[in-house]
Structure formats: structure tokens, C-alpha cells
Design a protein around this motif. Sequence first.
Motif, PDB file in Angstrom:
ATOM      1  N   ILE A  39     -15.440  -3.929  -6.215  1.00 16.31           N
ATOM      2  CA  ILE A  39     -14.567  -2.813  -5.850  1.00 16.31           C
ATOM      3  C   ILE A  39     -13.585  -3.233  -4.755  1.00 16.31           C
ATOM      4  O   ILE A  39     -12.394  -2.885  -4.793  1.00 16.31           O
ATOM      5  CB  ILE A  39     -15.408  -1.600  -5.410  1.00 16.31           C
ATOM      6  CG1 ILE A  39     -16.239  -1.085  -6.585  1.00 16.31           C
ATOM      7  CG2 ILE A  39     -14.520  -0.495  -4.857  1.00 16.31           C
ATOM      8  CD1 ILE A  39     -17.146   0.069  -6.223  1.00 16.31           C
ATOM      9  N   GLY A  40     -14.070  -3.980  -3.763  1.00 12.84           N
ATOM     10  CA  GLY A  40     -13.167  -4.424  -2.702  1.00 12.84           C
ATOM     11  C   GLY A  40     -12.072  -5.329  -3.216  1.00 12.84           C
ATOM     12  O   GLY A  40     -10.890  -5.156  -2.881  1.00 12.84           O
ATOM     13  N   PHE A  76      -4.254  -0.753  -3.788  1.00 11.77           N
ATOM     14  CA  PHE A  76      -4.741   0.493  -3.206  1.00 11.77           C
ATOM     15  C   PHE A  76      -5.157   0.323  -1.750  1.00 11.77           C
ATOM     16  O   PHE A  76      -5.258   1.304  -1.021  1.00 11.77           O
ATOM     17  CB  PHE A  76      -5.926   1.033  -4.013  1.00 11.77           C
ATOM     18  CG  PHE A  76      -5.537   1.581  -5.350  1.00 11.77           C
ATOM     19  CD1 PHE A  76      -4.861   2.781  -5.448  1.00 11.77           C
ATOM     20  CD2 PHE A  76      -5.833   0.890  -6.511  1.00 11.77           C
ATOM     21  CE1 PHE A  76      -4.488   3.286  -6.683  1.00 11.77           C
ATOM     22  CE2 PHE A  76      -5.473   1.389  -7.744  1.00 11.77           C
ATOM     23  CZ  PHE A  76      -4.795   2.589  -7.835  1.00 11.77           C
ATOM     24  N   SER A  77      -5.438  -0.894  -1.333  1.00 15.20           N
ATOM     25  CA  SER A  77      -5.888  -1.128   0.029  1.00 15.20           C
ATOM     26  C   SER A  77      -5.464  -2.526   0.447  1.00 15.20           C
ATOM     27  O   SER A  77      -5.243  -3.404  -0.398  1.00 15.20           O
ATOM     28  CB  SER A  77      -7.410  -0.970   0.138  1.00 15.20           C
ATOM     29  OG  SER A  77      -7.857  -1.256   1.435  1.00 15.20           O
ATOM     30  N   GLU A 105      -5.524   5.638   3.642  1.00 16.79           N
ATOM     31  CA  GLU A 105      -6.160   4.422   3.144  1.00 16.79           C
ATOM     32  C   GLU A 105      -7.575   4.268   3.692  1.00 16.79           C
ATOM     33  O   GLU A 105      -8.522   4.001   2.925  1.00 16.79           O
ATOM     34  CB  GLU A 105      -5.311   3.218   3.539  1.00 16.79           C
ATOM     35  CG  GLU A 105      -5.890   1.891   3.095  1.00 16.79           C
ATOM     36  CD  GLU A 105      -5.100   0.735   3.669  1.00 16.79           C
ATOM     37  OE1 GLU A 105      -5.405  -0.421   3.302  1.00 16.79           O
ATOM     38  OE2 GLU A 105      -4.192   0.973   4.498  1.00 16.79           O
ATOM     39  N   VAL A 150     -10.184  -3.482   4.252  1.00 20.77           N
ATOM     40  CA  VAL A 150     -11.499  -3.782   3.666  1.00 20.77           C
ATOM     41  C   VAL A 150     -12.398  -4.436   4.701  1.00 20.77           C
ATOM     42  O   VAL A 150     -13.592  -4.119   4.800  1.00 20.77           O
ATOM     43  CB  VAL A 150     -11.326  -4.681   2.427  1.00 20.77           C
ATOM     44  CG1 VAL A 150     -12.684  -5.100   1.880  1.00 20.77           C
ATOM     45  CG2 VAL A 150     -10.527  -3.958   1.351  1.00 20.77           C
ATOM     46  N   MET A 155     -11.219   4.524   1.610  1.00 17.39           N
ATOM     47  CA  MET A 155     -12.194   3.434   1.644  1.00 17.39           C
ATOM     48  C   MET A 155     -13.523   3.887   2.237  1.00 17.39           C
ATOM     49  O   MET A 155     -14.602   3.487   1.780  1.00 17.39           O
ATOM     50  CB  MET A 155     -11.623   2.267   2.451  1.00 17.39           C
ATOM     51  CG  MET A 155     -10.450   1.567   1.778  1.00 17.39           C
ATOM     52  SD  MET A 155     -10.903   0.873   0.162  1.00 17.39           S
ATOM     53  CE  MET A 155     -12.113  -0.342   0.639  1.00 17.39           C
ATOM     54  N   SER A 189     -15.272   5.933  -0.426  1.00 13.68           N
ATOM     55  CA  SER A 189     -15.801   5.036  -1.456  1.00 13.68           C
ATOM     56  C   SER A 189     -17.056   4.320  -0.979  1.00 13.68           C
ATOM     57  O   SER A 189     -18.030   4.170  -1.731  1.00 13.68           O
ATOM     58  CB  SER A 189     -14.729   4.009  -1.842  1.00 13.68           C
ATOM     59  OG  SER A 189     -13.559   4.644  -2.313  1.00 13.68           O
ATOM     60  N   VAL A 195       0.859  -1.198   0.000  1.00  9.07           N
ATOM     61  CA  VAL A 195       0.000   0.000   0.000  1.00  9.07           C
ATOM     62  C   VAL A 195       0.884   1.233   0.000  1.00  9.07           C
ATOM     63  O   VAL A 195       1.746   1.386   0.874  1.00  9.07           O
ATOM     64  CB  VAL A 195      -0.935  -0.005   1.227  1.00  9.07           C
ATOM     65  CG1 VAL A 195      -1.794   1.244   1.232  1.00  9.07           C
ATOM     66  CG2 VAL A 195      -1.792  -1.259   1.230  1.00  9.07           C
ATOM     67  N   ALA A 229      -5.136  -4.371  -6.795  1.00  7.76           N
ATOM     68  CA  ALA A 229      -4.354  -3.274  -7.366  1.00  7.76           C
ATOM     69  C   ALA A 229      -3.394  -2.660  -6.363  1.00  7.76           C
ATOM     70  O   ALA A 229      -2.581  -1.799  -6.734  1.00  7.76           O
ATOM     71  CB  ALA A 229      -5.285  -2.196  -7.913  1.00  7.76           C
ATOM     72  N   ALA A 252      -9.626  -3.290  -5.383  1.00  5.52           N
ATOM     73  CA  ALA A 252      -8.747  -2.420  -4.596  1.00  5.52           C
ATOM     74  C   ALA A 252      -7.612  -3.206  -3.952  1.00  5.52           C
ATOM     75  O   ALA A 252      -6.467  -2.739  -3.907  1.00  5.52           O
ATOM     76  CB  ALA A 252      -9.575  -1.704  -3.524  1.00  5.52           C
TER      77      ALA A 252
END
Length: 554
Positions: free
Chosen positions: A409-410, A418-419, A375, A424, A379, A382, A368, A416, A413
Motif C-alpha cells: 500500500i505504501g 496519492f502520497s 494527505e 509515508v 494516510m 489507512s 500530490v 500513484a 500510494a
Amino acid sequence: MMWNWMKNRKTGSPLSGIPMPEPRIAVPSLYIEEILSGKQLSAGIEENLKLFQDVLQYNDDLTVRRFQLFEGTSAALVFFSSFADQEMIRSYLIKPLMTHTEQEDLIVDSESLASYLTEKVIQVSRITEEKAPDRIIDELTMGETVLLVDGIATAFLADTRKIEKRSIEQPQTEQVIRGPREGFIEHLQTNLALIRYRLQTADFRVHTMHIGRVTKSKVALCYIQGITHPALVHEAKKRLSSIDTDSILDAGYIEQFIEDHPLSPFPQIQNTERPDKTVAALVEGKFVIMVDGSPFALIAPTVFSQFYQTVDDYTERFLIGSMTRFIRLIALLFSLVFPSLYVAVISFNPEVIPTDFAVAVAGSRAGVPYPAMVEVLLMEISMEVLREATIRLPQLIGGALSIVGVLVIGQAAVSAGFSSPITVVIIAMTTVGSFATPAYNAAIALRMLRFPLIVLAGCFGLYGIMFGMILITNHLLSIRSFGVPYMTPVTPFNAQEWKDTLLRGPIWWMSDRPGHLKSLQTKRRKHIDRYYRSPSSSWDKIPEDPDQGGVPDE
């Protein structure tokens, strides 16, 4: 140059040859006062019709029905065809007025004619007489039918209002497992009937008024005389009468005008769609405000503990109600501090968690690229966007979007980078906890406060969370709802009310009404001892002989 050309150019329209009326400068209510200033209703029907048409010009649904009354007396009915029951007008106004046979010995002047019409001819349930033109115009725009008779300087107002309304359905925002399935609708009279159906007492009072210079919305203030404190009713009437605005379209408008602390994120007035919940509040000594056109009732005064209580707490046995209420309170606190607590522990105090778990969390966050505070904020934002989109979409599409959106999306993320997976999970558990709060406006307040707590946790760690919670607690202690402390019975302390705060005590145990309301009748029950209950089975003690008190044979 372009601006000068646009400012000086001559505009034309297809109606340029027709003289247009002068624009209204004042608001409609003041405009009507200017038009009707110094004018009175005359005995001539033509003058009165011209007066109404001057005020209500350019209305295609304004209907004027002329006819002859008795022996050639001119009369006219004025009503809005889109707002009146035309079948009622035809059957109970036009038909009896045109077919009734005059009794000359009873009619000697205009006053006797007016009494004769209201007592022997007109057949509607409610008929009133009015001489002021402005009041007549107001009643006409509210759905009344105006009867004008030549030779009488008085207008007769008949209640013929009819609007289409939806059927009574189960409330969508307050679902229950065990309890009534009826909810308020937009029609005020139907809502009052639902309350009177459950509150069949002569002490129930309904005080109505019209608020809004343009909309003139009908507002009803409901309370029980002999239980609700008169000072509370007086304060409610004073705040309602001080509202000066052009439109009231929903009960939420009233709430924002009369609440004590408009800048506070916490609601100080409770709203509900449930008639049973409304009646329960009235019996406790509160007052209720309802607006014609809104399916929500406003309940005041209110305290913070009522926002995590539901109808199920009282319809179920007290052990089950207490357990569910306590779980709900834990979920409320969980949704407020859990994200900020995660940020503080990860960023400043990782030593408070077990070593193995700290290593696993650090490994999941290895890819991350930004701090835990950023972060979690991304989230949370979002999730709020997804929640708002789910609410605004149609019901069939919204359910599918919420499930697919969270999963896709979770997972995207996490994949990728991102989180992290633990973030999550934290956000998902926080969202589920916020759904457990029954009151939507209280849940929104907690969702708002999560963001500053996350920022304080990211900057100062656990000290920031403690500082934020102290500020929130201090703010809650300073709020009042119509003079009642918001954190009652925590402070000021009231031992009697603690029976129905964190846990729900037995119904037979709560013999007093809430003390913070200062109700005129403090006792719920005439006898405060427990109702008749035998500690052991008394089946063997039932006499076999019916004459001795037993149950007769069928």
C-alpha cells in the motif's frame, strides 16, 4: 394495504396446537421474585421440586436425581448437568447418602437429621443450609447442587461447580524480557490463587459480591488491610454496589461504570493480565477489582505516569530501566505530535527547516494533488484500518498482512501520486512510536488525539499545535482517579514520587510508598539507610578459620 395485511394476518407454527407459556414481562430477577413471592420451602419434597420446576422450566440440562435415604426417607439432588461435577456428586453425595447406616439414637427430629447429614454423611468440602427459595435458585444457577430431604424444610447446598478452563499462559498483551511468565485466566479462583501465591500475608482481604440481575457475575474487591486507606476501600465498595445493570461480562464493564470521567479519552483505571503487577499495586496501597470470566484485573487509583511503565523497569537494574523508560516516554510524545508538527511546518512554517531539506520535501510533494493536512489524514486513516484488520484476522494471517499491506500500500500510494515518500516515512515512524506505549488503552487515547491535532496544525500551523496541547494538558490536570489527581506527582508536586516518574530510581532509594495514595503505612522499609555494601572489595577480609566467621570447606 400490505402493511395492514401483515399486521392482521394469522401466524402459524408447527407447535400451534400446543399451548405456549405466557411471555415474561419483567426481567428474570424480578420474574423470580414474582413467582416466589410469599412462598417458603416446605417440609414436603414433592412441593419443593414442583416449586423449582415452575421457575426453571424448559431446561434440558436440569437434573433431578431421586433416591432413598436411610430407612426409606425420600431425598433428591437437583443440579445442572452442564455446570456440575457429576463425579463429585456420585462419589461424595449419592454414595455416602445411600450407603450410610443410620444411627437411630442420634436422630430424633428433623433438626438432628440435618445436623447428622452435614456432620457425618456428606463429604464435600463446603456445605451450607438455606431456606429462602430465591437464594436456593440463585445458588443452583451458579453451579451448586441442592439436596432436598423429605421432612426437612431446609435445602442443603453443596459446592460441586465445575467449568472447563484454559491453562495458565504467558500474557499476550504485556510481554516482558525479564520477569514471570504467568498470566491471569478467566477463572476467578485461579486468579486469586495466583495473587495469594505471591502475597502470603494474613492482611490480604478479598470482598466478593454479585453484580448483574441476569448474569449475577462474581466480582472480587482485593486490598491489603493496614496499607490501603479505608476511605478508598469504602469508595470502591460504594461504586460497585451502586451498579444496576442486567449483565457484567467482563472487567471492562465494571471500569466504565465506576470511572470518574467517562467522557475522557484517557483511562482512569489500569488493567493488567499479570499477577506480579497486581501484587505490586496492592503493596503500594491500591485496590484491585477482578471479575469471574475475565482475565484482566482492574487497578485503581491510577495516574498518567503508570501507563508508560512496565515490569521490566523494575526487574532490570535502575540504569537500564531508566533508559528504556525515558525512550518510551519520548516515543509516546513523538507519536502524539509528530504528524501534526510535520503538517504545520510544511504548510505554514517551512523556514524552520534547512533549505536543502525543504527543497527535497517540496520536490517529493510536487505531484500530490491535495494539501499536507489531507494527505496525512488519509494516510493515518489507512494505517488505522490496516492496524484494525491485522488485529481481527487470525494470528498466522495477520502477521503476513501487516507486512505485505504496509509495503504494497505504501509503495502503491507513492507511485500513484496519492502520497509523498516523506509522508509515508512520517506515518510509519509515528505508528512505531505508538507501539512503544505499553498500555493499549492509553495508546488508543493518543491515537485519537492525533487527528484533532493534525486538523489544528493544518488550519493554524504551530499556533494550532500549541492550542491543542494546552487543551490536552488542561484536561489532564482536571482528571481524577478515585479522588487522586491524574498528573501526580507533576501537580500536586511531590518530590519523593519523582524518583519513579521520568526515570526509575534505585530500589533501595525508594523507601516510601506513593504519597498520593495516603497509605496507612508510608514506609516500604523498616530501616531507610542503604543496605550493607562495602565501597571496596572485602574478599581479603574473610577469615580463613571457619570458627571466626569464614566459609567452611566443602
